[in-house]
Scaffold this active site. Structure first.
Site, PDB file in Angstrom:
ATOM      1  N   GLU A  70       0.840  -1.204   0.000  1.00 62.71           N
ATOM      2  CA  GLU A  70       0.000   0.000   0.000  1.00 62.71           C
ATOM      3  C   GLU A  70       0.875   1.254   0.000  1.00 62.71           C
ATOM      4  O   GLU A  70       1.806   1.366   0.811  1.00 62.71           O
ATOM      5  CB  GLU A  70      -0.896  -0.016   1.243  1.00 62.71           C
ATOM      6  CG  GLU A  70      -2.259   0.568   0.943  1.00 62.71           C
ATOM      7  CD  GLU A  70      -3.067   0.741   2.209  1.00 62.71           C
ATOM      8  OE1 GLU A  70      -3.722   1.788   2.328  1.00 62.71           O
ATOM      9  OE2 GLU A  70      -3.001  -0.154   3.075  1.00 62.71           O
ATOM     10  N   ASP A  90       8.518   5.114  -7.853  1.00 59.49           N
ATOM     11  CA  ASP A  90       7.208   5.730  -7.695  1.00 59.49           C
ATOM     12  C   ASP A  90       7.252   6.983  -8.532  1.00 59.49           C
ATOM     13  O   ASP A  90       8.190   7.786  -8.446  1.00 59.49           O
ATOM     14  CB  ASP A  90       6.882   6.049  -6.239  1.00 59.49           C
ATOM     15  CG  ASP A  90       5.388   6.298  -6.083  1.00 59.49           C
ATOM     16  OD1 ASP A  90       4.613   5.360  -6.344  1.00 59.49           O
ATOM     17  OD2 ASP A  90       4.996   7.422  -5.757  1.00 59.49           O
TER      18      ASP A  90
HETATM   19  P1  IMP Z   1       3.063   4.295  -9.515  1.00 57.53           P
HETATM   20  O1  IMP Z   1       2.980   2.877 -10.009  1.00 57.53           O
HETATM   21  O2  IMP Z   1       2.418   4.524  -8.218  1.00 57.53           O
HETATM   22  O3  IMP Z   1       4.452   4.848  -9.608  1.00 57.53           O
HETATM   23  O4  IMP Z   1       2.142   5.085 -10.533  1.00 57.53           O
HETATM   24  C1  IMP Z   1       2.642   6.017 -11.373  1.00 57.53           C
HETATM   25  C2  IMP Z   1       1.506   6.588 -12.202  1.00 57.53           C
HETATM   26  O5  IMP Z   1       1.975   7.847 -12.692  1.00 57.53           O
HETATM   27  C3  IMP Z   1       1.207   5.750 -13.439  1.00 57.53           C
HETATM   28  O6  IMP Z   1       0.201   4.796 -13.214  1.00 57.53           O
HETATM   29  C4  IMP Z   1       0.763   6.828 -14.399  1.00 57.53           C
HETATM   30  O7  IMP Z   1      -0.535   7.234 -14.079  1.00 57.53           O
HETATM   31  C5  IMP Z   1       1.683   7.998 -14.059  1.00 57.53           C
HETATM   32  N1  IMP Z   1       2.957   7.903 -14.796  1.00 57.53           N
HETATM   33  C6  IMP Z   1       4.192   7.684 -14.280  1.00 57.53           C
HETATM   34  N2  IMP Z   1       5.124   7.641 -15.240  1.00 57.53           N
HETATM   35  C7  IMP Z   1       4.469   7.823 -16.381  1.00 57.53           C
HETATM   36  C8  IMP Z   1       4.913   7.845 -17.729  1.00 57.53           C
HETATM   37  O8  IMP Z   1       6.089   7.661 -18.085  1.00 57.53           O
HETATM   38  N3  IMP Z   1       3.957   8.049 -18.642  1.00 57.53           N
HETATM   39  C9  IMP Z   1       2.652   8.243 -18.311  1.00 57.53           C
HETATM   40  N4  IMP Z   1       2.171   8.190 -17.077  1.00 57.53           N
HETATM   41  C10 IMP Z   1       3.087   7.991 -16.104  1.00 57.53           C
END
Ligand code: IMP
Length: 197
Positions: free
Chosen positions: A40, A69
């Protein structure tokens, strides 16, 4: 060296494997390493959330684990969705979410935005590596391109293309994630960490 990637996001896994190819480091997905859970994300910063995910995967597998992240910060929305980027589109598609953001900032003179990425690597002996990188851009007026994932079709780069109009190699060369993982590889190569093991 085997390194567990604490994520089940196929888009991220593909990008990170590509970035780390040739480094001598074998990147395993959580599933391949035999653990199938999502820690989480209770942190309030990208770094805190990356550490929570990496630490959980390291403890579950006994192997060094890395997590990123990442998220999108939109100036005209006070930095939102930020650490909530994936939850921000939980009950709708990314295309709908992008259109919603474009509508929200309609008429705002500042269309600036940035992608952020924190990468944390945790080792079973207690060592940790922390990296952080960003990519600057603008929010486009319409969605363009089919590459990348998430918010890429509305993330406009200085050359006039959206992030979704880049090839995978072009995206990795400039992206927040590419930069942060290259910082990690530099630190791993420092000699302190034996990546050939
Ligand atoms: P995490 O898995 O919590 O790091 O979620 C990161 C979220 O940020 C992703 O699900 C996308 O919504 C957004 N995100 C992060 N990096 C990218 C990228 O390179 N392209 C587009 N969206 C991104």
């Amino acid at each position: 060296m085997k390194l567990v990637l604490a994520s089940n996001n196929p888009g991220k896994l593909r990008e990170i494997r590509e970035i780390m190819s040739g480094s001598g480091i074998e990147v395993l997905s959580q599933r391949e390493a035999g653990c199938d859970f999502e820690a989480e994300e209770t942190g309030t910063t990208f770094d805190e959330n990356a550490r929570i995910k990496a630490m959980a995967a390291m403890r579950a597998t006994g192997l060094p684990a890395v997590a990123d992240d990442s998220g999108l910060e939109v100036n005209a929305m006070g930095g939102a969705p930020g650490v909530y980027s994936s939850r921000y589109c939980a009950d709708r598609s990314y295309a709908e979410t992008c259109r919603d953001i474009i509508a929200k900032i309609e008429g705002c003179p500042d269309r600036g935005a940035r992608y952020c990425c924190a990468v944390v690597c945790c080792f079973p002996d207690g060592r940790e590596i922390h990296c952080f990188a960003t990519t600057q851009g603008q929010i486009a007026h319409t969605l363009r391109g089919t590459g990348g994932f998430g918010y890429d079709p509305m993330f406009l780069l200085p050359d006039g293309r959206t992030m979704a109009e880049l090839t995978d190699d072009e995206k990795n060369a400039i992206s927040h994630r590419g930069r942060a993982f290259r910082q990690l590889m530099e630190k791993l190569k420092d000699g302190e960490y034996d990546v050939k093991q």
